[in-house]
Design a protein around this motif. Structure first.
Motif, PDB file in Angstrom:
ATOM      1  N   GLY A 222     -55.644  21.278 -38.940  1.00 13.68           N
ATOM      2  CA  GLY A 222     -55.006  20.419 -37.960  1.00 13.68           C
ATOM      3  C   GLY A 222     -54.686  21.079 -36.625  1.00 13.68           C
ATOM      4  O   GLY A 222     -54.552  22.299 -36.536  1.00 13.68           O
ATOM      5  N   ASP A 223     -54.564  20.243 -35.593  1.00 13.93           N
ATOM      6  CA  ASP A 223     -54.094  20.716 -34.288  1.00 13.93           C
ATOM      7  C   ASP A 223     -52.600  20.982 -34.371  1.00 13.93           C
ATOM      8  O   ASP A 223     -52.065  21.827 -33.664  1.00 13.93           O
ATOM      9  CB  ASP A 223     -54.368  19.660 -33.221  1.00 13.93           C
ATOM     10  CG  ASP A 223     -55.838  19.316 -33.152  1.00 13.93           C
ATOM     11  OD1 ASP A 223     -56.616  20.211 -32.773  1.00 13.93           O
ATOM     12  OD2 ASP A 223     -56.215  18.184 -33.508  1.00 13.93           O
TER      13      ASP A 223
ATOM     14  N   GLN B  12     -43.584  14.116 -31.717  1.00 13.63           N
ATOM     15  CA  GLN B  12     -43.194  13.755 -30.350  1.00 13.63           C
ATOM     16  C   GLN B  12     -42.819  15.002 -29.545  1.00 13.63           C
ATOM     17  O   GLN B  12     -43.271  15.194 -28.421  1.00 13.63           O
ATOM     18  CB  GLN B  12     -42.015  12.815 -30.437  1.00 13.63           C
ATOM     19  CG  GLN B  12     -41.788  11.970 -29.225  1.00 13.63           C
ATOM     20  CD  GLN B  12     -40.515  11.150 -29.416  1.00 13.63           C
ATOM     21  OE1 GLN B  12     -40.159  10.769 -30.539  1.00 13.63           O
ATOM     22  NE2 GLN B  12     -39.818  10.903 -28.331  1.00 13.63           N
ATOM     23  N   LYS B  13     -42.037  15.886 -30.161  1.00 13.77           N
ATOM     24  CA  LYS B  13     -41.639  17.128 -29.472  1.00 13.77           C
ATOM     25  C   LYS B  13     -42.846  18.005 -29.190  1.00 13.77           C
ATOM     26  O   LYS B  13     -42.946  18.645 -28.148  1.00 13.77           O
ATOM     27  CB  LYS B  13     -40.624  17.911 -30.325  1.00 13.77           C
ATOM     28  CG  LYS B  13     -39.250  17.310 -30.342  1.00 13.77           C
ATOM     29  CD  LYS B  13     -38.490  17.641 -29.057  1.00 13.77           C
ATOM     30  CE  LYS B  13     -37.160  16.922 -29.030  1.00 13.77           C
ATOM     31  NZ  LYS B  13     -36.613  16.813 -27.669  1.00 13.77           N
ATOM     32  N   TRP B  14     -43.762  18.048 -30.147  1.00 13.92           N
ATOM     33  CA  TRP B  14     -44.988  18.837 -29.979  1.00 13.92           C
ATOM     34  C   TRP B  14     -45.774  18.310 -28.782  1.00 13.92           C
ATOM     35  O   TRP B  14     -46.281  19.068 -27.961  1.00 13.92           O
ATOM     36  CB  TRP B  14     -45.812  18.767 -31.257  1.00 13.92           C
ATOM     37  CG  TRP B  14     -47.172  19.372 -31.170  1.00 13.92           C
ATOM     38  CD1 TRP B  14     -47.471  20.693 -30.932  1.00 13.92           C
ATOM     39  CD2 TRP B  14     -48.431  18.699 -31.322  1.00 13.92           C
ATOM     40  NE1 TRP B  14     -48.826  20.872 -30.941  1.00 13.92           N
ATOM     41  CE2 TRP B  14     -49.439  19.664 -31.170  1.00 13.92           C
ATOM     42  CE3 TRP B  14     -48.791  17.374 -31.584  1.00 13.92           C
ATOM     43  CZ2 TRP B  14     -50.798  19.354 -31.266  1.00 13.92           C
ATOM     44  CZ3 TRP B  14     -50.137  17.057 -31.687  1.00 13.92           C
ATOM     45  CH2 TRP B  14     -51.130  18.042 -31.524  1.00 13.92           C
TER      46      TRP B  14
ATOM     47  N   VAL C 226     -43.595  25.165 -31.412  1.00 14.34           N
ATOM     48  CA  VAL C 226     -42.881  25.260 -32.685  1.00 14.34           C
ATOM     49  C   VAL C 226     -41.754  24.233 -32.659  1.00 14.34           C
ATOM     50  O   VAL C 226     -40.953  24.236 -31.732  1.00 14.34           O
ATOM     51  CB  VAL C 226     -42.269  26.673 -32.870  1.00 14.34           C
ATOM     52  CG1 VAL C 226     -41.499  26.754 -34.181  1.00 14.34           C
ATOM     53  CG2 VAL C 226     -43.343  27.753 -32.806  1.00 14.34           C
ATOM     54  N   VAL C 227     -41.725  23.353 -33.643  1.00 17.54           N
ATOM     55  CA  VAL C 227     -40.619  22.393 -33.721  1.00 17.54           C
ATOM     56  C   VAL C 227     -39.967  22.535 -35.098  1.00 17.54           C
ATOM     57  O   VAL C 227     -40.590  22.251 -36.124  1.00 17.54           O
ATOM     58  CB  VAL C 227     -41.082  20.947 -33.520  1.00 17.54           C
ATOM     59  CG1 VAL C 227     -39.870  20.028 -33.383  1.00 17.54           C
ATOM     60  CG2 VAL C 227     -41.980  20.822 -32.291  1.00 17.54           C
ATOM     61  N   TYR C 228     -38.728  23.013 -35.112  1.00 18.29           N
ATOM     62  CA  TYR C 228     -38.011  23.179 -36.373  1.00 18.29           C
ATOM     63  C   TYR C 228     -37.224  21.923 -36.679  1.00 18.29           C
ATOM     64  O   TYR C 228     -36.646  21.316 -35.787  1.00 18.29           O
ATOM     65  CB  TYR C 228     -36.981  24.300 -36.270  1.00 18.29           C
ATOM     66  CG  TYR C 228     -37.528  25.668 -36.005  1.00 18.29           C
ATOM     67  CD1 TYR C 228     -38.162  26.386 -37.008  1.00 18.29           C
ATOM     68  CD2 TYR C 228     -37.373  26.264 -34.753  1.00 18.29           C
ATOM     69  CE1 TYR C 228     -38.640  27.662 -36.764  1.00 18.29           C
ATOM     70  CE2 TYR C 228     -37.851  27.544 -34.507  1.00 18.29           C
ATOM     71  CZ  TYR C 228     -38.480  28.233 -35.515  1.00 18.29           C
ATOM     72  OH  TYR C 228     -38.943  29.491 -35.270  1.00 18.29           O
ATOM     73  N   ALA C 229     -37.181  21.564 -37.965  1.00 17.31           N
ATOM     74  CA  ALA C 229     -36.253  20.529 -38.401  1.00 17.31           C
ATOM     75  C   ALA C 229     -34.976  21.257 -38.790  1.00 17.31           C
ATOM     76  O   ALA C 229     -34.980  22.118 -39.653  1.00 17.31           O
ATOM     77  CB  ALA C 229     -36.826  19.771 -39.574  1.00 17.31           C
TER      78      ALA C 229
ATOM     79  N   ARG D 176     -41.088  22.328 -40.700  1.00 17.66           N
ATOM     80  CA  ARG D 176     -41.328  22.579 -39.277  1.00 17.66           C
ATOM     81  C   ARG D 176     -42.750  22.190 -38.905  1.00 17.66           C
ATOM     82  O   ARG D 176     -43.612  22.090 -39.765  1.00 17.66           O
ATOM     83  CB  ARG D 176     -41.097  24.058 -38.949  1.00 17.66           C
ATOM     84  CG  ARG D 176     -42.071  24.942 -39.650  1.00 17.66           C
ATOM     85  CD  ARG D 176     -41.949  26.419 -39.344  1.00 17.66           C
ATOM     86  NE  ARG D 176     -42.590  27.125 -40.432  1.00 17.66           N
ATOM     87  CZ  ARG D 176     -41.950  27.754 -41.401  1.00 17.66           C
ATOM     88  NH1 ARG D 176     -40.651  27.876 -41.382  1.00 17.66           N
ATOM     89  NH2 ARG D 176     -42.606  28.295 -42.414  1.00 17.66           N
ATOM     90  N   LEU D 177     -42.946  22.020 -37.611  1.00 16.08           N
ATOM     91  CA  LEU D 177     -44.286  21.769 -37.086  1.00 16.08           C
ATOM     92  C   LEU D 177     -44.732  22.993 -36.308  1.00 16.08           C
ATOM     93  O   LEU D 177     -43.961  23.552 -35.531  1.00 16.08           O
ATOM     94  CB  LEU D 177     -44.270  20.549 -36.164  1.00 16.08           C
ATOM     95  CG  LEU D 177     -45.604  20.159 -35.512  1.00 16.08           C
ATOM     96  CD1 LEU D 177     -45.640  18.656 -35.263  1.00 16.08           C
ATOM     97  CD2 LEU D 177     -45.868  20.877 -34.187  1.00 16.08           C
ATOM     98  N   LEU D 178     -45.969  23.420 -36.525  1.00 19.51           N
ATOM     99  CA  LEU D 178     -46.535  24.508 -35.747  1.00 19.51           C
ATOM    100  C   LEU D 178     -47.817  24.047 -35.078  1.00 19.51           C
ATOM    101  O   LEU D 178     -48.622  23.336 -35.676  1.00 19.51           O
ATOM    102  CB  LEU D 178     -46.863  25.714 -36.645  1.00 19.51           C
ATOM    103  CG  LEU D 178     -45.724  26.387 -37.401  1.00 19.51           C
ATOM    104  CD1 LEU D 178     -46.251  27.601 -38.142  1.00 19.51           C
ATOM    105  CD2 LEU D 178     -44.598  26.799 -36.462  1.00 19.51           C
ATOM    106  N   ASP D 179     -47.971  24.483 -33.842  1.00 21.34           N
ATOM    107  CA  ASP D 179     -49.215  24.228 -33.130  1.00 21.34           C
ATOM    108  C   ASP D 179     -50.321  25.104 -33.734  1.00 21.34           C
ATOM    109  O   ASP D 179     -50.042  26.159 -34.309  1.00 21.34           O
ATOM    110  CB  ASP D 179     -49.004  24.585 -31.650  1.00 21.34           C
ATOM    111  CG  ASP D 179     -50.211  24.249 -30.806  1.00 21.34           C
ATOM    112  OD1 ASP D 179     -50.307  23.078 -30.408  1.00 21.34           O
ATOM    113  OD2 ASP D 179     -51.049  25.135 -30.559  1.00 21.34           O
ATOM    114  N   ARG D 180     -51.541  24.670 -33.606  1.00 17.74           N
ATOM    115  CA  ARG D 180     -52.697  25.434 -34.106  1.00 17.74           C
ATOM    116  C   ARG D 180     -52.670  26.906 -33.666  1.00 17.74           C
ATOM    117  O   ARG D 180     -52.980  27.805 -34.432  1.00 17.74           O
ATOM    118  CB  ARG D 180     -53.974  24.721 -33.627  1.00 17.74           C
ATOM    119  CG  ARG D 180     -55.287  25.398 -33.782  1.00 17.74           C
ATOM    120  CD  ARG D 180     -55.700  25.849 -35.168  1.00 17.74           C
ATOM    121  NE  ARG D 180     -55.305  25.019 -36.274  1.00 17.74           N
ATOM    122  CZ  ARG D 180     -55.248  25.437 -37.553  1.00 17.74           C
ATOM    123  NH1 ARG D 180     -55.575  26.663 -37.871  1.00 17.74           N
ATOM    124  NH2 ARG D 180     -54.869  24.632 -38.509  1.00 17.74           N
ATOM    125  N   LYS D 181     -52.267  27.131 -32.412  1.00 18.16           N
ATOM    126  CA  LYS D 181     -52.213  28.514 -31.889  1.00 18.16           C
ATOM    127  C   LYS D 181     -51.304  29.387 -32.742  1.00 18.16           C
ATOM    128  O   LYS D 181     -51.613  30.535 -33.031  1.00 18.16           O
ATOM    129  CB  LYS D 181     -51.635  28.509 -30.461  1.00 18.16           C
ATOM    130  CG  LYS D 181     -52.601  28.140 -29.398  1.00 18.16           C
ATOM    131  CD  LYS D 181     -52.059  28.573 -28.021  1.00 18.16           C
ATOM    132  CE  LYS D 181     -52.724  27.786 -26.932  1.00 18.16           C
ATOM    133  NZ  LYS D 181     -51.796  26.882 -26.227  1.00 18.16           N
TER     134      LYS D 181
END
Ligand code: UDP
Ligand code: MG
Length: 315
Positions: free
Chosen positions: A91-92, A113-115, A121-124, A162-167
Motif C-alpha cells: 500500500g501507499d 485524512q491526516k495522511w 506518520v499518523v498515530y491513534a 497507526r498509519l505509515l506512509d510507504r516511505k
C-alpha cells in the motif's frame, strides 16, 4: 487531494492475530464496510495461533483476493507479526490494527485524512482506555520512564494502531535489527507525524496476550533498544559505591590501628550491611550489562525475523 487520486491509492490494513478465532468474524463485520470505500488489501498475520484463527481467515481469503494471510510456523510475538505485515504490504499507506477490536476500525477514515493532509506518520492516541487500574498505571509509568531515558522521544499513550506512509514502511523494512520496538523505530525515522484521538475499547472476546511478565519484557526491550543510559548510570553508581567503600576502608583501618581492641570486634553490622549492599548493586549492574550483551548476541546470530508456514493470496 483530488477525488480521483483519493480513489487510486492503495491502502494496506495489517492485522496481527494470535489465537483470535472468536474475534475474526466480528472484525470483518466492523472493518469491511469502512474498507469498501477504498482500494485496499487486508493482510492478516497469524502469529502461530493454536486455534482456528488461520482457518477462519482462509475462508474469507478464498472468496476475495484482497484478503491475504501470512501464517507463522510458531508464535514470534506481536512486533514481529507487524514487521512481517509491513514487509508484505504494497500500500501507499499502511495501517496496523489489533484483531480484538480494541482499536476501532471507524478511525481509519480519520487516519487517512491526516495522511492526505501531508503527514507521513499518523498515530491513534488513546484519550481513555477501558482496561483495569493496574494496566492503566503500568502503561502510564512505562511511557514516562522510557521517555526519561530514551535517546529518541517515544510518543506517549499510543499503541500499535497507526498509519505509515510507504516511505516510512520502506525505511522500517530496510532496518536489519532483530529487536523491533516499532513505536520507537517509527519515531526514530523522524518523518512528520501527528495524532488522532480515540477511546480505547475493551477487548471483544478472549484475553490479553500481555500478562505482567510480557509487559516487563516489552518495557526492557523498549528501553534497551533506544538508550544506553542505563550503562552510563551504573558506571556512576559504581563510582559512588566505590567512594563509600573507600571511606569505609579508612574508617575500619582507623579503628583497627588507633583505637583499643574492644573497638574492632564490634562493627559487624557495618560489615554485614556493606557486603549486602555492594552485592546487590553489583548484581543489578551485571543484570543490566547482561541485557545489552543478550541483545548483541541476538543481533550477531542474525537469524530470520520470522518463519512463514503458509501464505494465501500473496507471492
Ligand atoms: N498478538 C500477536 N502475537 C502475540 C500477542 C498478541 O500477534 O504474541 C496480537 C493479538 O492477536 C492482537 C494484538 O497483537 O491482535 C494485541 O494483542 P493483545 O490484545 O493481547 O494486547 P493488549 O491489547 O492487551 O495490549
Ligand atoms: Mg488487545
Amino acid at each position: 487531494m483530488s477525488q480521483d487520486k483519493k480513489d487510486k491509492f492503495l491502502l494496506s490494513l495489517v492485522v496481527p492475530a494470535f489465537n483470535e478465532e472468536e474475534n475474526i468474524d466480528y472484525f470483518f463485520q466492523r472493518a469491511l464496510p469502512i474498507l469498501e470505500k477504498y482500494n485496499y488489501e487486508l493482510i492478516f498475520v497469524d502469529d502461530g495461533s493454536k486455534d482456528k484463527t488461520a482457518e477462519k481467515i482462509r475462508e474469507y481469503a478464498k472468496k476475495d483476493k484482497r484478503i491475504k494471510l501470512i501464517s507463522f510456523s510458531r508464535n514470534f510475538g506481536h512486533q514481529i507479526a507487524l514487521t512481517a505485515g509491513y514487509r508484505f504490504s504494497r500500500g501507499d499507506a499502511v495501517i496496523t490494527i489489533d484483531a480484538d477490536l480494541q482499536d476501532p476500525p471507524e478511525l481509519i477514515d480519520k487516519l487517512i485524512q491526516k495522511w492526505q493532509e501531508g503527514y507521513q506518520v499518523v498515530y491513534a492516541k488513546r484519550r481513555t482506555r477501558q482496561d483495569g487500574l493496574f494496566k492503566k498505571l503500568t502503561a502510564y509509568l512505562f511511557y514516562r520512564f522510557i521517555n526519561l531515558l530514551s535517546d529518541v522521544p517515544i510518543p506517549t499513550d499510543i499503541g500499535d494502531y497507526r498509519l505509515l506512509d510507504r516511505k516510512v514502511v520502506n525505511v522500517l523494512n530496510d532496518l536489519p535489527e532483530h529487536s523491533r520496538f516499532l513505536r520507537g523505530l517509527t519515531s526514530w525515522t523522524g518523518f512528520k507525524s501527528t495524532y488522532v484521538y480515540f477511546d480505547r475499547q475493551e477487548r471483544k472476546y478472549g484475553q490479553t496476550h500481555y500478562p505482567l511478565s510480557k509487559m516487563v519484557a516489552f518495557a526492557v526491550e523498549g528501553l534497551t533498544s533506544f538508550s544506553t543510559k542505563p550503562l552510563t548510570y551504573i558506571t556512576y553508581l559504581g563510582l559512588l559505591t566505590s567512594v563509600f567503600g573507600f571511606m569505609g576502608i579508612i574508617y575500619a583501618l582507623y579503628r583497627r590501628l588507633f583505637l583499643p581492641p574492644e573497638y574492632y570486634v564490634t562493627g559487624w553490622t557495618a560489615l554485614f550491611i556493606a557486603v549486602l549492599f555492594i552485592g546487590g548493586v553489583q548484581m543489578i549492574m551485571l543484570g543490566i550489562m547482561g541485557e545489552y550483551l543478550g541483545r548483541i548476541y541476538r543481533e550477531v546470530q542474525n537469524r530470520p525475523h520470522f518463519i512463514i508456514k503458509e501464505k494465501v493470496n500473496l507471492n
